[in-house]
Write a protein that holds these residues in place. Structure first.
Motif, PDB file in Angstrom:
ATOM      1  N   ARG A 167       0.719  -1.263  -0.088  1.00  0.00           N
ATOM      2  CA  ARG A 167       0.157  -0.115  -0.472  1.00  0.00           C
ATOM      3  C   ARG A 167       0.082   0.833   0.091  1.00  0.00           C
ATOM      4  NH1 ARG A 167      -5.065  -1.462   1.560  1.00  0.00           N
ATOM      5  NH2 ARG A 167      -5.539  -3.226   0.479  1.00  0.00           N
ATOM      6  N   ASN A 168       2.232   1.136   0.692  1.00  0.00           N
ATOM      7  CA  ASN A 168       3.068   2.325   0.346  1.00  0.00           C
ATOM      8  C   ASN A 168       2.894   1.873  -0.971  1.00  0.00           C
ATOM      9  OD1 ASN A 168       2.802   3.889   3.072  1.00  0.00           O
ATOM     10  ND2 ASN A 168       4.197   1.642   4.192  1.00  0.00           N
ATOM     11  N   MET A 169       3.667   1.122  -1.107  1.00  0.00           N
ATOM     12  CA  MET A 169       3.518   1.455  -3.358  1.00  0.00           C
ATOM     13  C   MET A 169       5.283   1.327  -3.684  1.00  0.00           C
ATOM     14  SD  MET A 169       0.827   3.410  -5.251  1.00  0.00           S
ATOM     15  CE  MET A 169      -1.319   2.391  -5.555  1.00  0.00           C
ATOM     16  N   ARG A 170       6.022   0.807  -2.672  1.00  0.00           N
ATOM     17  CA  ARG A 170       7.399   0.758  -3.131  1.00  0.00           C
ATOM     18  C   ARG A 170       8.170  -0.181  -2.346  1.00  0.00           C
ATOM     19  NH1 ARG A 170       7.842   3.957   2.872  1.00  0.00           N
ATOM     20  NH2 ARG A 170       7.449   3.067   4.186  1.00  0.00           N
ATOM     21  N   ILE A 171       9.251  -0.571  -2.436  1.00  0.00           N
ATOM     22  CA  ILE A 171      10.084  -1.595  -2.446  1.00  0.00           C
ATOM     23  C   ILE A 171      11.105  -1.811  -0.887  1.00  0.00           C
ATOM     24  CG2 ILE A 171      11.703  -3.889  -3.171  1.00  0.00           C
ATOM     25  CD1 ILE A 171       8.491  -3.523  -4.326  1.00  0.00           C
ATOM     26  N   THR A 172      11.253  -1.700   0.008  1.00  0.00           N
ATOM     27  CA  THR A 172      11.726  -0.894   0.681  1.00  0.00           C
ATOM     28  C   THR A 172      13.163  -2.476   1.147  1.00  0.00           C
ATOM     29  OG1 THR A 172      10.014  -0.371   2.555  1.00  0.00           O
ATOM     30  CG2 THR A 172      11.314  -1.142   3.542  1.00  0.00           C
ATOM     31  N   ALA A 173      13.838  -1.786   1.637  1.00  0.00           N
ATOM     32  CA  ALA A 173      15.567  -2.676   1.458  1.00  0.00           C
ATOM     33  C   ALA A 173      15.391  -2.274   3.050  1.00  0.00           C
ATOM     34  CB  ALA A 173      16.711  -2.044   0.890  1.00  0.00           C
ATOM     35  N   CYS A 174      16.202  -4.024   3.454  1.00  0.00           N
ATOM     36  CA  CYS A 174      16.797  -3.877   4.966  1.00  0.00           C
ATOM     37  C   CYS A 174      17.704  -5.305   5.486  1.00  0.00           C
ATOM     38  CB  CYS A 174      15.187  -4.699   6.070  1.00  0.00           C
ATOM     39  SG  CYS A 174      13.480  -3.711   5.881  1.00  0.00           S
ATOM     40  N   THR A 175      18.188  -4.978   6.338  1.00  0.00           N
ATOM     41  CA  THR A 175      19.312  -5.797   6.739  1.00  0.00           C
ATOM     42  C   THR A 175      18.845  -7.418   7.181  1.00  0.00           C
ATOM     43  OG1 THR A 175      19.241  -5.213   9.171  1.00  0.00           O
ATOM     44  CG2 THR A 175      20.701  -4.419   7.631  1.00  0.00           C
ATOM     45  N   LEU A 176      19.561  -8.146   7.945  1.00  0.00           N
ATOM     46  CA  LEU A 176      18.675  -9.421   7.666  1.00  0.00           C
ATOM     47  C   LEU A 176      18.634  -9.961   9.326  1.00  0.00           C
ATOM     48  CD1 LEU A 176      20.865 -11.812   5.521  1.00  0.00           C
ATOM     49  CD2 LEU A 176      18.963 -10.869   4.646  1.00  0.00           C
ATOM     50  N   GLY A 193      16.533  -7.209  10.682  1.00  0.00           N
ATOM     51  CA  GLY A 193      15.611  -5.831  10.217  1.00  0.00           C
ATOM     52  C   GLY A 193      16.173  -4.742  10.089  1.00  0.00           C
ATOM     53  N   GLU A 194      16.839  -3.988   9.921  1.00  0.00           N
ATOM     54  CA  GLU A 194      17.548  -2.662  10.039  1.00  0.00           C
ATOM     55  C   GLU A 194      16.773  -1.965   8.873  1.00  0.00           C
ATOM     56  OE1 GLU A 194      21.124  -2.061  11.883  1.00  0.00           O
ATOM     57  OE2 GLU A 194      21.469  -2.702  13.447  1.00  0.00           O
ATOM     58  N   PHE A 195      15.547  -1.156   8.746  1.00  0.00           N
ATOM     59  CA  PHE A 195      16.020   0.134   7.612  1.00  0.00           C
ATOM     60  C   PHE A 195      16.909  -0.021   6.808  1.00  0.00           C
ATOM     61  CE2 PHE A 195      15.113   3.922   5.602  1.00  0.00           C
ATOM     62  CZ  PHE A 195      14.232   3.745   4.733  1.00  0.00           C
ATOM     63  N   VAL A 196      17.135  -0.040   5.937  1.00  0.00           N
ATOM     64  CA  VAL A 196      17.955   0.922   5.028  1.00  0.00           C
ATOM     65  C   VAL A 196      17.779   1.544   3.652  1.00  0.00           C
ATOM     66  CG1 VAL A 196      20.400   0.288   3.411  1.00  0.00           C
ATOM     67  CG2 VAL A 196      19.911  -1.196   5.299  1.00  0.00           C
ATOM     68  N   SER A 197      17.109   1.422   3.053  1.00  0.00           N
ATOM     69  CA  SER A 197      16.201   2.319   1.967  1.00  0.00           C
ATOM     70  C   SER A 197      15.736   2.314   1.497  1.00  0.00           C
ATOM     71  CB  SER A 197      17.971   2.473   0.953  1.00  0.00           C
ATOM     72  OG  SER A 197      16.885   3.874  -0.231  1.00  0.00           O
ATOM     73  N   HIS A 198      14.568   2.755   0.268  1.00  0.00           N
ATOM     74  CA  HIS A 198      12.889   2.291   0.198  1.00  0.00           C
ATOM     75  C   HIS A 198      13.150   3.041  -1.632  1.00  0.00           C
ATOM     76  CE1 HIS A 198      11.908   6.291   1.419  1.00  0.00           C
ATOM     77  NE2 HIS A 198      11.034   5.673   0.429  1.00  0.00           N
ATOM     78  N   TYR A 199      12.566   2.306  -2.603  1.00  0.00           N
ATOM     79  CA  TYR A 199      12.642   1.875  -4.004  1.00  0.00           C
ATOM     80  C   TYR A 199      10.565   2.735  -4.433  1.00  0.00           C
ATOM     81  CZ  TYR A 199      13.139   2.074  -9.242  1.00  0.00           C
ATOM     82  OH  TYR A 199      12.932   2.474 -10.119  1.00  0.00           O
ATOM     83  N   THR A 200      10.768   3.944  -4.773  1.00  0.00           N
ATOM     84  CA  THR A 200       9.343   3.830  -4.467  1.00  0.00           C
ATOM     85  C   THR A 200       9.255   3.677  -6.172  1.00  0.00           C
ATOM     86  OG1 THR A 200       9.086   6.382  -4.025  1.00  0.00           O
ATOM     87  CG2 THR A 200       7.500   6.037  -5.690  1.00  0.00           C
ATOM     88  N   PRO A 230      21.667  -3.303 -11.077  1.00  0.00           N
ATOM     89  CA  PRO A 230      22.017  -3.558  -9.823  1.00  0.00           C
ATOM     90  C   PRO A 230      22.111  -2.169  -8.904  1.00  0.00           C
ATOM     91  CG  PRO A 230      23.584  -4.647 -11.130  1.00  0.00           C
ATOM     92  CD  PRO A 230      22.230  -4.140 -12.032  1.00  0.00           C
ATOM     93  N   CYS A 231      21.465  -1.990  -7.626  1.00  0.00           N
ATOM     94  CA  CYS A 231      20.785  -1.055  -7.449  1.00  0.00           C
ATOM     95  C   CYS A 231      21.908   0.041  -6.836  1.00  0.00           C
ATOM     96  CB  CYS A 231      19.730  -1.648  -6.230  1.00  0.00           C
ATOM     97  SG  CYS A 231      18.556  -2.745  -5.959  1.00  0.00           S
ATOM     98  N   SER A 232      21.062   1.029  -7.502  1.00  0.00           N
ATOM     99  CA  SER A 232      22.581   2.383  -6.946  1.00  0.00           C
ATOM    100  C   SER A 232      21.347   2.942  -5.570  1.00  0.00           C
ATOM    101  CB  SER A 232      22.669   3.407  -8.472  1.00  0.00           C
ATOM    102  OG  SER A 232      20.663   3.802  -8.320  1.00  0.00           O
ATOM    103  N   TRP A 233      20.487   2.831  -5.697  1.00  0.00           N
ATOM    104  CA  TRP A 233      19.162   2.779  -4.445  1.00  0.00           C
ATOM    105  C   TRP A 233      19.625   2.657  -3.290  1.00  0.00           C
ATOM    106  CZ3 TRP A 233      16.079  -0.451  -2.088  1.00  0.00           C
ATOM    107  CH2 TRP A 233      15.087  -1.631  -3.138  1.00  0.00           C
ATOM    108  N   LEU A 234      20.520   1.446  -3.039  1.00  0.00           N
ATOM    109  CA  LEU A 234      21.004   1.336  -1.709  1.00  0.00           C
ATOM    110  C   LEU A 234      22.190   1.532  -1.347  1.00  0.00           C
ATOM    111  CD1 LEU A 234      19.655  -2.986  -2.119  1.00  0.00           C
ATOM    112  CD2 LEU A 234      19.322  -1.781  -0.581  1.00  0.00           C
TER     113      LEU A 234
END
Length: 379
Positions: A276-285, A287-294, A325-329
């Motif tokens: 529902r937030n319409m994004r891909i969220t990247a977390c560490t393994l 569970g710590e938040f790293v970044s997200h991609y809209t 390969p993700c530059s947003w990470l």
């Protein structure tokens, strides 16, 4: 000062290696590269960094077109991607590099090799294709060349029965983990014959319509998207014992709103489709938040290939997008350093991070981590 000099020497050495690798690559026939450029589907520029995104499929029923794609997976050895379509009640297989349709199989029905709104797909270590046949309340397993092997599950709530399952994942232990969505649990089956092994839920709180599952064989963890509880729960692979959870409802950095699909990225991150937030969220393994991609769309399927590209099924848009390969990470290539990390290992990691900060499409930046670490350790 010494580390800077050492880093400069290593960069020079690696540039030589990279140049040698590129010269070796030139000796190979260039036909494949020309063919890929000539037959690639449309390329879109959708991000602020003008990243090229491969778009596969468009609305329709013909082979090569998609209607409500859901789960997506990548065959690591055959360089193929597998997509399940809910509205076409079938499975399509595409070449991973060109996005060219290779073949499709399945039709509406309840017999073997027939589907009713399939929702998920996984590929095991033997290359077999595992299809979550959602509205038939079962899972079907096929060979890599679409030969039907066996099926398991039927409508119900008893052990081994399923109620509109949404996703599956496989482990090296020869198990298939199924998100049994409407039964609010995860069931585990044998990958050899589909026999029931055990089931589990969250010991700190039961599931509410779990819809995604991912396996980390290295850490021995099962990640489950607990969709209606707006969180991810983590369990031990051997017995399904609860480890920890993360996330809560909201739109902030640490929040989810109906998390759905999960996949591991480069063995260092967990990617979550925050529906529902319409994004891909990247977390560490952990569970710590790293970044997200809209994304600005509903993503019901996620996968990563061996090249670090991310595949997303955009169900309402009737296509699959493939990100480079993700530059947003941030620091995407760097293992996390701990207080007890040896000094020589820490130095290797810092230099590797410096190498990875180069233009991502240069030959040097494309060298695998394993080679970089071996060279650094040797020097």
């Amino acid at each position: 000062m010494m580390e800077t000099t050492f880093a400069s020497a290593v960069v020079g050495c690696l540039l030589f290696i990279s140049h040698a690798r590129s010269r070796t690559a030139v000796a190979a026939p260039p036909r494949r590269r020309r063919r890929r450029m000539a037959t690639s589907p449309s390329i879109e520029s959708l991000t602020a960094r003008q990243e090229e995104i491969l778009v596969i499929g468009s609305y329709g029923t013909r082979t090569g077109r998609l209607m409500s794609p859901m789960g997506v997976a990548v065959h690591p050895r055959r360089e193929r991607m597998v997509v399940v379509e809910q509205e076409n009640h079938r499975v399509q297989v595409f070449s991973a590099q060109q996005g060219r349709s290779l073949f499709a199989f399945g039709q509406l029905g309840s017999g073997s090799s027939e589907f009713r709104r399939p929702a998920g797909v996984a590929i095991d270590h033997q290359g077999r294709i595992v299809i979550v046949d959602q509205d038939n309340h079962r899972v079907q397993v096929f060979s890599a060349v679409r030969e039907f092997l066996f099926e398991f599950g039927q409508r119900g709530s008893a052990q081994g029965q399923l109620l509109r399952p949404a996703a599956a994942a496989t482990s090296r232990l020869g198990r298939i983990y199924v998100a049994d969505t409407n039964n609010h649990r995860v069931q585990v089956f044998s990958a050899s014959d589909g026999s029931f092994l055990f089931e589990f839920g969250g010991s700190s709180g039961k599931f509410d319509r779990p819809s995604g599952v991912a396996i980390d064989d290295e850490l021995g963890r099962v990640y489950v998207a607990d969709t209606n509880n707006h969180r991810v729960q983590v369990f031990a692979v051997p017995d399904g014992s609860f480890l920890f959870e993360f996330g809560e409802y909201g739109s902030g950095a640490q929040h989810f709103s109906f998390p759905y699909a999960l996949t591991l990225y480069r063995r260092w991150y967990l990617l979550v489709s925050d529906l529902r937030n319409m994004r891909i969220t990247a977390c560490t393994l952990d569970g710590e938040f790293v970044s997200h991609y809209t994304v600005s769309a509903l993503v019901h399927g996620l996968a990563c290939d061996n090249h670090g590209r991310i595949l997303m099924s955009l169900t309402s848009h009737h296509h699959v997008r493939v990100l480079p390969p993700c530059s947003w990470l941030p620091d995407e290539w760097r293992p996390h350093l701990h207080a007890d990390t040896p000094v020589h290992v820490a130095r290797v990691v810092r230099i590797t991070t410096m190498i990875r900060s180069l233009e991502p499409w240069t030959p040097l930046a494309l060298l695998p981590n394993e080679l970089l670490f071996q060279v650094f350790a040797f020097l």
